[in-house]
Design a protein around this motif. Sequence first.
Motif, PDB file in Angstrom:
ATOM      1  N   ALA A  66       0.675  -1.242   0.097  1.00 32.26           N
ATOM      2  CA  ALA A  66      -0.036  -0.035   0.073  1.00 32.26           C
ATOM      3  C   ALA A  66       0.891   1.302   0.011  1.00 32.26           C
ATOM      4  CB  ALA A  66      -0.949   0.086   1.299  1.00 32.26           C
ATOM      5  N   GLU A  67       0.425   2.268  -0.493  1.00 33.60           N
ATOM      6  CA  GLU A  67       1.086   3.641  -0.460  1.00 33.60           C
ATOM      7  C   GLU A  67       0.743   4.311   0.846  1.00 33.60           C
ATOM      8  OE1 GLU A  67       2.941   5.668  -2.658  1.00 33.60           O
ATOM      9  OE2 GLU A  67       2.887   3.862  -4.027  1.00 33.60           O
ATOM     10  N   GLU A  68       1.862   4.744   1.612  1.00 40.04           N
ATOM     11  CA  GLU A  68       1.641   5.219   2.881  1.00 40.04           C
ATOM     12  C   GLU A  68       0.982   6.597   2.735  1.00 40.04           C
ATOM     13  OE1 GLU A  68       5.262   5.573   5.175  1.00 40.04           O
ATOM     14  OE2 GLU A  68       5.806   3.656   4.636  1.00 40.04           O
ATOM     15  N   ARG A  69       1.271   7.262   1.701  1.00 45.31           N
ATOM     16  CA  ARG A  69       0.419   8.546   1.342  1.00 45.31           C
ATOM     17  C   ARG A  69       0.025   8.567  -0.067  1.00 45.31           C
ATOM     18  NH1 ARG A  69       5.259  11.686   4.025  1.00 45.31           N
ATOM     19  NH2 ARG A  69       4.631  11.105   6.278  1.00 45.31           N
ATOM     20  N   PRO A  70      -1.160   8.011  -0.245  1.00 41.82           N
ATOM     21  CA  PRO A  70      -1.696   8.120  -1.558  1.00 41.82           C
ATOM     22  C   PRO A  70      -1.546   9.403  -2.434  1.00 41.82           C
ATOM     23  CG  PRO A  70      -3.178   6.929  -0.418  1.00 41.82           C
ATOM     24  CD  PRO A  70      -2.345   7.584   0.791  1.00 41.82           C
ATOM     25  N   GLU A  71      -0.853   9.296  -3.730  1.00 44.01           N
ATOM     26  CA  GLU A  71      -0.762  10.285  -4.454  1.00 44.01           C
ATOM     27  C   GLU A  71      -1.764  10.639  -5.429  1.00 44.01           C
ATOM     28  OE1 GLU A  71       1.797  12.774  -4.175  1.00 44.01           O
ATOM     29  OE2 GLU A  71       2.477  11.930  -2.384  1.00 44.01           O
ATOM     30  N   PRO A  72      -2.266  11.846  -5.667  1.00 48.25           N
ATOM     31  CA  PRO A  72      -3.220  11.954  -6.930  1.00 48.25           C
ATOM     32  C   PRO A  72      -2.615  12.072  -8.245  1.00 48.25           C
ATOM     33  CG  PRO A  72      -2.827  14.121  -5.534  1.00 48.25           C
ATOM     34  CD  PRO A  72      -2.048  13.114  -4.866  1.00 48.25           C
ATOM     35  N   VAL A  73      -3.193  11.566  -8.992  1.00 44.57           N
ATOM     36  CA  VAL A  73      -2.590  11.478 -10.453  1.00 44.57           C
ATOM     37  C   VAL A  73      -3.916  11.992 -11.418  1.00 44.57           C
ATOM     38  CG1 VAL A  73      -0.991   9.669 -10.111  1.00 44.57           C
ATOM     39  CG2 VAL A  73      -2.875   8.950 -11.061  1.00 44.57           C
ATOM     40  N   ALA A  74      -3.646  12.289 -12.459  1.00 49.54           N
ATOM     41  CA  ALA A  74      -4.463  12.820 -13.410  1.00 49.54           C
ATOM     42  C   ALA A  74      -4.499  11.803 -14.560  1.00 49.54           C
ATOM     43  CB  ALA A  74      -4.310  14.134 -14.039  1.00 49.54           C
ATOM     44  N   MET A  75      -5.530  10.767 -14.453  1.00 48.80           N
ATOM     45  CA  MET A  75      -5.542   9.571 -15.263  1.00 48.80           C
ATOM     46  C   MET A  75      -6.110   9.939 -16.818  1.00 48.80           C
ATOM     47  SD  MET A  75      -6.765   5.677 -14.883  1.00 48.80           S
ATOM     48  CE  MET A  75      -5.725   5.660 -13.423  1.00 48.80           C
ATOM     49  N   ALA A  76      -5.420   9.546 -17.859  1.00 48.98           N
ATOM     50  CA  ALA A  76      -5.884  10.024 -19.139  1.00 48.98           C
ATOM     51  C   ALA A  76      -7.063   9.268 -19.582  1.00 48.98           C
ATOM     52  CB  ALA A  76      -4.831   9.731 -20.005  1.00 48.98           C
ATOM     53  N   MET A  77      -7.990  10.053 -19.969  1.00 53.08           N
ATOM     54  CA  MET A  77      -9.332   9.270 -20.493  1.00 53.08           C
ATOM     55  C   MET A  77      -9.722   9.138 -21.872  1.00 53.08           C
ATOM     56  SD  MET A  77     -10.627   9.046 -17.391  1.00 53.08           S
ATOM     57  CE  MET A  77     -12.165   8.548 -17.673  1.00 53.08           C
ATOM     58  N   SER A  78     -10.245   8.167 -22.370  1.00 55.46           N
ATOM     59  CA  SER A  78     -10.359   7.882 -23.922  1.00 55.46           C
ATOM     60  C   SER A  78     -10.958   9.007 -24.725  1.00 55.46           C
ATOM     61  CB  SER A  78     -11.144   6.773 -23.925  1.00 55.46           C
ATOM     62  OG  SER A  78     -12.574   6.956 -23.545  1.00 55.46           O
ATOM     63  N   THR A  79     -11.531   9.907 -24.100  1.00 52.87           N
ATOM     64  CA  THR A  79     -11.913  11.164 -24.732  1.00 52.87           C
ATOM     65  C   THR A  79     -10.838  12.150 -24.713  1.00 52.87           C
ATOM     66  OG1 THR A  79     -12.771  12.205 -22.561  1.00 52.87           O
ATOM     67  CG2 THR A  79     -14.387  10.807 -23.892  1.00 52.87           C
ATOM     68  N   GLY A  80      -9.665  12.006 -24.214  1.00 53.15           N
ATOM     69  CA  GLY A  80      -8.747  13.019 -24.131  1.00 53.15           C
ATOM     70  C   GLY A  80      -8.675  13.947 -22.878  1.00 53.15           C
TER      71      GLY A  80
END
Length: 188
Positions: A66-80
């Motif tokens: 597990a991540e001790e401090r979950p980091e936010p990421v911007a996940m790419a979507m199929s729409t761009g």
Amino acid sequence: MGYLLKDLFFNDESYNLAVQKFRQNKDLTFHSVSRSPLPDTLRRAFTGLKYYEPSRDYEISADFKAEERPEPVAMAMSTGDKEPYFVKGKASFELDGQTHTLTLYQKAGATSDSLFIPFTDQTNGFETYGGGRYLDAIPLGQTIILDFNKAYNPFCAYNPEYACPMPPAENRLKVKIPAGEKEYAKKD
């Protein structure tokens, strides 16, 4: 010894029945007017999704960190576009004599314990949807069961109007995983 073999067979049989029930429920959802991702014309002609035969070889117990401090990421979507997800941890497992690692995510604002695993493997574009597949799993301490027999296609595989998370580069497996849902064949 006979009891051991009977128990092993029964467990496999019970497992296969559970997987088949999971798949039947998904097919029922695809027939539903309000919950199906299929456009109405395809939904009316829908006869069921295609799957690999269930195999316990693809129900894998993985090490979960597990991540001790979950980091936010911007996940790419199929729409761009991009949507916020949190990196919740990594799962490492052995398959075909190699160690593989997948990053597990949770959508920002989600309250479920289930983690989201977008991935690609060497079946994509040949036997399975070219854009990758998804898996959901719940960590059990330092272990997580990755049941690839329950791998599924994103909704954008059935309808381009859906925005679907794209599997990130670190989740591109260099192995075939012939388990779970196959590519959807549209019948117009």
